[in-house]
Design an enzyme around this catalytic site. Sequence first.
Site, short mmCIF file in Angstrom:
data_model
loop_
_atom_site.label_atom_id
_atom_site.label_comp_id
_atom_site.label_asym_id
_atom_site.label_seq_id
_atom_site.Cartn_x
_atom_site.Cartn_y
_atom_site.Cartn_z
N GLU A 1 0.84 -1.20 0.00
CA GLU A 1 0.00 0.00 0.00
C GLU A 1 0.87 1.26 0.00
OE1 GLU A 1 -3.21 0.27 -0.50
OE2 GLU A 1 -3.71 -1.83 -0.34
N LEU B 1 0.55 -9.33 -4.74
CA LEU B 1 0.02 -9.95 -3.53
C LEU B 1 -1.20 -9.20 -2.98
CD1 LEU B 1 3.22 -10.88 -1.52
CD2 LEU B 1 1.63 -12.43 -2.66
N ARG B 2 -1.47 -8.00 -3.50
CA ARG B 2 -2.55 -7.20 -2.93
C ARG B 2 -3.91 -7.91 -2.99
NH1 ARG B 2 -6.62 -3.70 -3.09
NH2 ARG B 2 -6.50 -1.98 -1.64
N LYS B 3 -4.26 -8.38 -4.16
CA LYS B 3 -5.57 -9.03 -4.29
C LYS B 3 -5.69 -10.24 -3.36
CE LYS B 3 -9.05 -10.52 -7.55
NZ LYS B 3 -9.45 -10.66 -8.94
#
Length: 146
Positions: free
Chosen positions: A51, A99-101
């Site tokens: 983020e 890796l966010r999702k």
Amino acid sequence: MYYVNREQIERRLHMLPEIVQVLKSSDTLMIQDSELLERYAMERALHLALEIVTDVGSYLIDGFIMRDASSYEDIIDIMLDEKVVDEELHAILIELVRLRKPLVQEYFNIDRSTASELLKGLKEAEALTAFAARVRAYLDQEGIEI
């Protein structure tokens, strides 16, 4: 008639007992299941790291009126195009934002070995340090002061 996807609801609800266990953590939990706490801490750290990278990238894109990003990966691509990061750092940051999702939306079905593998070798710690240095150097180069 409403369409309610019970399967998706159940998949998410299935995560709650583990989350409750973490939230109720005590000295006993830390001793008995420190691996669980470490995993959640690692996942949260990865989430915060990606983020931060994308937020910073968005600020650069907006501030320097670079082309609009269409995705999180595109934010990283734009920083490569604008020479904020080099290709080596770009490759690591792309892995990180991918890796966010899984971390944010598919947490109930995440392949935790992927996140663990990404942290092995401390690539991210070094990459995040390099990212901060590169962004600061870019801002200095462009004459942007605090």
